[in-house]
Design a protein around this motif. Structure first.
Motif, PDB file in Angstrom:
ATOM      1  N   GLU A   1      27.763  42.117 -20.172  1.00 39.66           N
ATOM      2  CA  GLU A   1      26.552  42.906 -19.923  1.00 39.66           C
ATOM      3  C   GLU A   1      25.888  43.342 -21.224  1.00 39.66           C
ATOM      4  O   GLU A   1      24.674  43.270 -21.366  1.00 39.66           O
ATOM      5  CB  GLU A   1      26.882  44.118 -19.052  1.00 39.66           C
ATOM      6  N   SER A   2      26.652  43.773 -22.220  1.00 37.69           N
ATOM      7  CA  SER A   2      26.060  44.234 -23.472  1.00 37.69           C
ATOM      8  C   SER A   2      25.379  43.093 -24.212  1.00 37.69           C
ATOM      9  O   SER A   2      24.350  43.283 -24.852  1.00 37.69           O
ATOM     10  CB  SER A   2      27.107  44.901 -24.364  1.00 37.69           C
TER      11      SER A   2
ATOM     12  N   LEU B   1      23.908  40.466 -22.784  1.00 41.58           N
ATOM     13  CA  LEU B   1      22.684  40.189 -22.044  1.00 41.58           C
ATOM     14  C   LEU B   1      21.616  41.246 -22.273  1.00 41.58           C
ATOM     15  O   LEU B   1      20.457  40.933 -22.484  1.00 41.58           O
ATOM     16  CB  LEU B   1      22.995  40.079 -20.551  1.00 41.58           C
ATOM     17  N   THR B   2      21.992  42.517 -22.228  1.00 40.22           N
ATOM     18  CA  THR B   2      20.991  43.588 -22.276  1.00 40.22           C
ATOM     19  C   THR B   2      20.622  44.028 -23.685  1.00 40.22           C
ATOM     20  O   THR B   2      19.547  44.591 -23.878  1.00 40.22           O
ATOM     21  CB  THR B   2      21.487  44.821 -21.491  1.00 40.22           C
ATOM     22  N   THR B   3      21.475  43.788 -24.657  1.00 35.64           N
ATOM     23  CA  THR B   3      21.206  44.275 -26.000  1.00 35.64           C
ATOM     24  C   THR B   3      20.987  43.162 -27.012  1.00 35.64           C
ATOM     25  O   THR B   3      19.944  43.088 -27.655  1.00 35.64           O
ATOM     26  CB  THR B   3      22.370  45.168 -26.485  1.00 35.64           C
TER      27      THR B   3
ATOM     28  N   PRO C   1      18.167  39.908 -26.074  1.00 36.13           N
ATOM     29  CA  PRO C   1      16.757  40.247 -26.318  1.00 36.13           C
ATOM     30  C   PRO C   1      16.430  40.386 -27.810  1.00 36.13           C
ATOM     31  O   PRO C   1      15.341  40.018 -28.253  1.00 36.13           O
ATOM     32  CB  PRO C   1      16.567  41.575 -25.586  1.00 36.13           C
TER      33      PRO C   1
ATOM     34  N   GLY D   1      14.220  37.543 -19.800  1.00 37.05           N
ATOM     35  CA  GLY D   1      15.375  37.575 -18.918  1.00 37.05           C
ATOM     36  C   GLY D   1      16.019  36.222 -18.717  1.00 37.05           C
ATOM     37  O   GLY D   1      15.635  35.226 -19.326  1.00 37.05           O
TER      38      GLY D   1
END
Length: 150
Positions: A3-4, A6-8, A11, A29
């Motif tokens: 998750e980290s 993908l989200t941090t 991007p 995304g």
């Protein structure tokens, strides 16, 4: 996928470099597990003022960059990579004054090389402006794996 990552991190990798920031690249995304970048239309990125479409060099840069993101997505981590080979087929002119998207798929990882297919489009990935086939050198060896191409 972490998750980290993908989200941090992903991007930041999409838009955090000096040239990607200057070109306006933005992470859009994951779509069916594949990374996507958006480039908002801007007049200073136009190649031909009479047509109002993006410069071809921007499209090549976009496809190379989404290829790298596809590799990092397949690896589920960041590691240094370098473009070994990049072929771009331009299929049609981009539509004037429209954002451009790019999406990529890393369809095979070997211990030292990643193989990617990518495409640039406005609305529909099935109607690409350009498509790319590329290979990237992995600077850290890994175990071989395959992923079925879409």
């Amino acid at each position: 996928m972490q998750e980290s990552f993908l989200t941090t991190i992903l991007p930041q990798l999409a838009a955090g470099a000096a040239h990607t920031g200057a070109l306006g690249f933005a992470f859009d995304g994951l779509h069916d597990g594949e990374p996507r970048i958006r480039v908002p239309w801007r007049e200073d990125l136009v190649g031909d003022p009479d047509s109002g479409v993006f410069a071809g060099g921007l499209v090549t840069t976009l496809l190379d960059h989404i290829g790298g993101l596809a590799v990092w997505t397949a690896l589920d981590t960041f590691q240094p990579i370098a473009t070994l080979d990049l072929r771009v087929d331009y299929m049609r002119a981009a539509r004037p004054r429209q954002d451009l998207l790019a999406q990529g798929l890393c369809y095979r990882l070997t211990p030292t090389i990643a193989f990617v297919r990518a495409w640039a489009f406005e609305d529909d990935p099935a109607d690409p402006v350009a498509a790319a086939q590329s290979a990237y050198i992995l600077n850290q060896t890994r175990e071989p794996s395959t992923r079925a191409a879409a």
